[in-house]
Enzyme design. Structure first.
Site, short mmCIF file in Angstrom:
data_model
loop_
_atom_site.label_atom_id
_atom_site.label_comp_id
_atom_site.label_asym_id
_atom_site.label_seq_id
_atom_site.Cartn_x
_atom_site.Cartn_y
_atom_site.Cartn_z
N GLY A 39 -64.24 77.39 34.93
CA GLY A 39 -63.36 77.13 33.80
C GLY A 39 -61.94 77.58 34.06
O GLY A 39 -60.98 76.82 33.89
N GLU A 139 -71.18 76.54 33.82
CA GLU A 139 -71.34 77.97 34.04
C GLU A 139 -71.43 78.73 32.71
O GLU A 139 -71.39 79.96 32.70
CB GLU A 139 -70.19 78.52 34.89
CG GLU A 139 -70.30 78.10 36.35
CD GLU A 139 -69.27 78.73 37.25
OE1 GLU A 139 -69.51 78.84 38.46
OE2 GLU A 139 -68.17 79.11 36.75
N THR A 225 -66.96 62.72 43.40
CA THR A 225 -66.13 63.19 44.49
C THR A 225 -67.00 63.25 45.75
O THR A 225 -68.10 63.79 45.71
CB THR A 225 -65.53 64.57 44.18
OG1 THR A 225 -66.59 65.50 43.92
CG2 THR A 225 -64.65 64.50 42.94
N GLY A 227 -65.92 64.25 49.12
CA GLY A 227 -65.31 64.92 50.26
C GLY A 227 -64.29 64.04 50.98
O GLY A 227 -63.36 63.50 50.37
N ALA A 228 -64.48 63.88 52.27
CA ALA A 228 -63.54 63.11 53.09
C ALA A 228 -63.50 61.63 52.71
O ALA A 228 -62.56 60.92 53.08
CB ALA A 228 -63.91 63.24 54.56
N ASP A 252 -60.59 76.67 53.57
CA ASP A 252 -61.55 77.16 52.58
C ASP A 252 -61.69 76.09 51.51
O ASP A 252 -60.72 75.77 50.82
CB ASP A 252 -61.05 78.48 51.99
CG ASP A 252 -62.03 79.09 50.98
OD1 ASP A 252 -63.10 78.50 50.75
OD2 ASP A 252 -61.70 80.16 50.43
N THR A 254 -63.49 76.35 48.81
CA THR A 254 -63.75 76.94 47.49
C THR A 254 -62.67 76.51 46.50
O THR A 254 -61.48 76.68 46.76
CB THR A 254 -63.76 78.47 47.57
OG1 THR A 254 -64.67 78.89 48.58
CG2 THR A 254 -64.16 79.07 46.24
N ASP A 258 -62.77 72.10 41.56
CA ASP A 258 -62.11 72.52 40.32
C ASP A 258 -60.66 72.04 40.28
O ASP A 258 -60.14 71.68 39.22
CB ASP A 258 -62.16 74.04 40.18
CG ASP A 258 -63.57 74.56 40.02
OD1 ASP A 258 -64.42 73.81 39.51
OD2 ASP A 258 -63.83 75.72 40.41
#
Length: 311
Positions: A39, A139, A225, A227-228, A252, A254, A258
């Protein structure tokens, strides 16, 4: 106004040569702390795209009455986010334990803490209107997400639901209800297949087939989504739109998802169509992978525009 109803965490990140297998110990030279929570990440990504100054993005969440909670609140305020609807609780602030390997892939374990104390009643009616976009993730409690989405729809707001992390199959009926209250569903390839499986939708290993069925059966525009490969949007009539991703050497990953959601919410709130909004969200997600930490690499609007202008 973009309203993010969701989690706020402190992330503890360790760099490792490889992600540990079950029963294996992998050594890291150090651990670093970063601000996180899906969030909060999405709120920061949206706020950095904003042109309207402080208050354009509001965060509705819960933190503990502890140093992590105080630091997380200050970080949100420093990013120009309205935190008046963030509640202090007796539960500890949520914490995520993240390992990142040498090629930038990650594994994450989240201790929810205060995030599970968040309730839909914490979302003020004053933040919901026809001009609002409500952003949800997984979450926090599914039941409270569902109630927040229903209230947003009743007020005329649009609802973006990021189906991550994947909840237990026992939440099947709640997921179906939330899909019907959602305008835009955002998933990655694995999440698209997981929700299709939980809802007994035959898709095999074809995430676009899963997305098409979800959009057709429940109504939201389904964005996957990949990725590449970029991102794909599928509408209820089966129409597909593709936004490519630019090649990068990730440091990274991570927070990349989001970043995508936050930028997508910002551009949809500003009136862009799904295709152009996804293009910008893909580019912002790529940029975010070039810096360690979930929020550290999230671009400001000007940096994203410069990146988009490059050949």
């Amino acid at each position: 106004m973009i309203v993010v109803f969701g989690s706020i965490n402190m992330d503890l990140v360790a760099r490792v040569p490889r992600i540990a297998r079950p029963g294996e110990t992998v050594l890291s030279l150090r651990a670093d702390s970063f601000f996180g929570g899906k969030g909060a990440n999405q709120a920061v990504a949206a706020a950095r795209m904003g042109q309207g100054g402080p208050g354009q993005v509001a965060m509705v969440g819960a933190v503990g009455n502890d140093p992590f909670g105080a630091a997380c609140l200050k970080n949100l305020e420093d990013n120009g986010i309205d935190v008046r609807a963030v509640r202090m609780t007796d539960e500890p602030t949520g914490c995520a334990f993240i390992t990142v390997d040498d090629i930038g892939e990650n594994a994450i374990t989240v201790a929810s803490g205060a995030n599970m104390a968040l309730r839909s009643m914490d979302l003020p009616d004053s933040l919901l209107s026809k001009a609002s976009v409500l952003v949800l993730q997984m979450e926090v409690s599914l039941a409270d997400n569902l109630d927040a989405a229903a209230r947003a729809r009743q007020a005329g707001a649009r609802v973006i639901w990021n189906f991550a992390p994947v909840p237990p199959a026992k939440e099947r009926s709640g997921m179906a209800d939330l899909l019907e209250a959602t305008d835009v569903l955002v998933v990655n390839e694995h999440e698209a297949l997981s929700i299709a499986e939980i809802l007994n939708i035959p898709a095999g290993a074809d995430y676009l087939k899963a997305a098409t069925a979800l959009a057709r059966d429940f109504g939201p525009t389904c964005i996957v989504t990949a990725g590449a490969q970029g991102a794909y949007a599928v509408s209820g009539d089966g129409t597909q739109v593709h936004a490519p991703a630019r090649p990068i050497a990730p440091v990274d990953t991570t927070g990349a998802g989001d970043t995508f959601v936050g930028v997508l919410a910002n551009r949809l709130a500003e009136g862009l169509e799904v295709g152009p909004a996804m293009e910008r969200a893909c580019a912002a997600a790529s940029l975010s992978c070039l810096t360690p930490g979930a929020q550290a690499g999230m671009p400001e609007r000007q940096a994203l525009e410069r990146y988009l202008a490059q050949a």
